[in-house]
Design a protein around this motif. Structure first.
Motif, mmCIF file in Angstrom:
data_model
loop_
_atom_site.group_PDB
_atom_site.id
_atom_site.type_symbol
_atom_site.label_atom_id
_atom_site.label_comp_id
_atom_site.label_asym_id
_atom_site.label_seq_id
_atom_site.Cartn_x
_atom_site.Cartn_y
_atom_site.Cartn_z
ATOM 1 N N ARG A 1 0.839 -1.195 0.000
ATOM 2 C CA ARG A 1 0.000 0.000 0.000
ATOM 3 C C ARG A 1 0.875 1.247 0.000
ATOM 4 N NH1 ARG A 1 -2.101 3.236 4.004
ATOM 5 N NH2 ARG A 1 -1.098 1.936 5.593
ATOM 6 N N PRO A 2 0.578 2.251 -0.846
ATOM 7 C CA PRO A 2 1.405 3.462 -0.892
ATOM 8 C C PRO A 2 1.424 4.163 0.470
ATOM 9 C CG PRO A 2 -0.092 3.370 -2.772
ATOM 10 C CD PRO A 2 -0.508 2.277 -1.849
ATOM 11 N N LEU A 3 2.588 4.725 0.817
ATOM 12 C CA LEU A 3 2.738 5.450 2.070
ATOM 13 C C LEU A 3 2.033 6.802 1.951
ATOM 14 C CD1 LEU A 3 6.517 4.708 2.727
ATOM 15 C CD2 LEU A 3 4.534 3.522 3.690
ATOM 16 N N SER A 4 1.243 7.143 2.941
ATOM 17 C CA SER A 4 0.476 8.389 2.864
ATOM 18 C C SER A 4 0.651 9.293 4.072
ATOM 19 C CB SER A 4 -1.019 8.065 2.707
ATOM 20 O OG SER A 4 -1.483 7.313 3.819
ATOM 21 N N THR A 5 1.259 8.807 5.153
ATOM 22 C CA THR A 5 1.382 9.594 6.386
ATOM 23 C C THR A 5 2.769 9.377 6.983
ATOM 24 O OG1 THR A 5 -0.981 9.323 6.801
ATOM 25 C CG2 THR A 5 0.370 10.081 8.644
ATOM 26 N N TRP B 1 11.850 15.781 -7.124
ATOM 27 C CA TRP B 1 12.323 14.495 -7.626
ATOM 28 C C TRP B 1 11.841 13.408 -6.680
ATOM 29 C CZ3 TRP B 1 15.504 10.601 -5.743
ATOM 30 C CH2 TRP B 1 15.913 9.645 -6.685
ATOM 31 N N GLY B 2 11.347 12.331 -7.245
ATOM 32 C CA GLY B 2 10.799 11.265 -6.426
ATOM 33 C C GLY B 2 9.288 11.389 -6.301
ATOM 34 N N SER B 3 8.738 10.559 -5.450
ATOM 35 C CA SER B 3 7.298 10.524 -5.238
ATOM 36 C C SER B 3 7.025 10.670 -3.747
ATOM 37 C CB SER B 3 6.714 9.205 -5.762
ATOM 38 O OG SER B 3 5.317 9.142 -5.553
ATOM 39 N N ALA B 4 6.167 11.618 -3.389
ATOM 40 C CA ALA B 4 5.873 11.894 -1.977
ATOM 41 C C ALA B 4 5.442 10.600 -1.262
ATOM 42 C CB ALA B 4 4.761 12.938 -1.880
ATOM 43 N N PRO B 5 5.969 10.384 -0.054
ATOM 44 C CA PRO B 5 6.720 11.320 0.798
ATOM 45 C C PRO B 5 8.235 11.167 0.718
ATOM 46 C CG PRO B 5 6.061 9.442 2.105
ATOM 47 C CD PRO B 5 5.558 9.171 0.707
ATOM 48 N N GLU B 6 8.776 10.521 -0.335
ATOM 49 C CA GLU B 6 10.215 10.296 -0.434
ATOM 50 C C GLU B 6 10.775 11.026 -1.644
ATOM 51 O OE1 GLU B 6 13.424 6.584 -0.400
ATOM 52 O OE2 GLU B 6 11.405 6.280 -1.210
ATOM 53 N N GLY B 7 11.932 11.703 -1.430
ATOM 54 C CA GLY B 7 12.578 12.376 -2.535
ATOM 55 C C GLY B 7 13.038 13.773 -2.172
ATOM 56 N N LEU B 8 13.466 14.521 -3.206
ATOM 57 C CA LEU B 8 13.941 15.892 -3.049
ATOM 58 C C LEU B 8 12.749 16.842 -3.139
ATOM 59 C CD1 LEU B 8 16.387 17.888 -2.931
ATOM 60 C CD2 LEU B 8 16.322 17.869 -5.437
ATOM 61 N N TRP B 9 12.655 17.767 -2.170
ATOM 62 C CA TRP B 9 11.494 18.657 -2.125
ATOM 63 C C TRP B 9 11.894 20.079 -1.759
ATOM 64 C CZ3 TRP B 9 11.282 20.649 2.740
ATOM 65 C CH2 TRP B 9 11.776 19.883 3.791
#
Length: 224
Positions: A31-35, A113-121
Motif C-alpha cells: 500500500r502506498p505510504l500516505s502519512t 524528484w521522487g514521489s511523496a513522501p520520499e525524494g527531493l522537495w
C-alpha cells in the motif's frame, strides 16, 4: 471411497476460478505510504520537543502540521557581600527563571524528484507561537521585585530538503533554508513588595524585533 473422490473433484472445480484470478508467483503490491510522523532531532538539542505530521495529497505534493513545546526552569543561589556600617555582611540571594513556549507550524512541500513522501522537495512552513517567562528573586528568603515577560512570534521558513526511506516505515529527513520571525514582547515588573507581601505592579512595556537567519531540520520519522 468413490463419494469422497467426487467431493474433492467438486471442491477443486469451485476453487479453480479463484486461484486462476491471480497468476502464480505474483505478489501483492504494498500500500502506498500516505502519512509520516516525525520528531526533529535538532530541536531536542535546544531543549524543545518538535513533532510533525505529514500527509501526502498527490505524488508531488504533501502538507504538514508541526507542534513545538518547550519548558525550562533554573534557579541560582549565591552569597553576596554587602557593605554596612559595621563592615561587610553576607546576604543569600536566589534567582529563578521559568520559561514556557508553544507553537504551531503548518506547511506544504512540493517534490522536485521522487514521489511523496520520499525524494527531493522544496517547501514553505509558517509558524505562530506564544510564550511566557517569569524571573523572580529572593534575598535572605524575602521576595524582591520580579519580572514577567509575554511574547508572540510569527514567522516562516523556506526550505529545501530530502526525505529518505531507509526501510519500510523508517524515514530520515534533512533540510536547510532561510527563516524570518517577528516577535513582540510585553514585560511587566513589580516595583516593590509591600508589608502584606503583595507586589506593586508597574506599567507594562512593549518591544519588538525581527530575526533573519539560516534554519535546519534533521528529523527521524515513521511512514505508513
Amino acid at each position: 471411497m468413490r463419494g469422497l473422490r467426487r467431493a474433492l473433484v467438486g471442491i477443486g472445480l469451485v476453487a479453480s476460478p479463484a486461484l486462476g484470478a491471480q497468476p502464480q508467483g505474483a505478489k501483492a503490491q504494498p500500500r502506498p505510504l500516505s502519512t509520516v510522523l516525525s520528531v526533529d532531532a535538532v530541536s531536542l538539542v535546544r531543549s524543545t520537543l518538535q513533532l510533525e505530521g505529514e500527509r501526502v495529497l498527490t505524488d508531488k505534493l504533501s502538507v504538514q502540521l508541526g507542534v513545538s513545546l518547550s519548558l525550562s526552569a533554573s534557579r541560582v543561589g549565591r552569597e553576596v557581600p554587602i557593605a554596612g556600617a559595621g563592615g561587610f555582611v553576607t546576604r543569600r540571594v536566589e534567582q529563578g527563571n521559568t520559561t514556557g513556549t508553544v507553537s504551531l507550524s503548518p506547511g506544504a512541500r512540493y517534490f522536485l524528484w521522487g514521489s511523496a513522501p520520499e525524494g527531493l522537495w522544496a517547501g514553505l512552513q509558517l509558524g505562530a507561537g506564544v510564550g511566557r517567562s517569569l524571573f523572580d528573586s529572593r534575598s535572605d528568603g524575602v521576595a524582591e521585585p520580579s519580572r514577567i515577560t509575554s511574547l508572540l512570534t510569527l514567522g516562516g521558513d523556506a526550505l529545501v530538503g530530502y526525505s529518505l526511506l531507509l526501510t519500510r516505515g523508517f524515514m530520515l529527513q534533512a533540510a536547510v533554508g532561510l527563516g524570518a520571525a517577528y516577535t513582540t514582547y510585553e514585560e511587566s515588573s513589580t516595583l516593590s513588595i509591600g508589608p502584606d507581601n503583595q507586589p506593586t505592579q508597574g506599567p507594562p512595556s512593549r518591544t519588538h524585533r525581527w530575526d533573519f537567519g539560516p534554519t535546519t531540520r534533521l528529523a527521524l520519522g515513521w511512514a505508513f
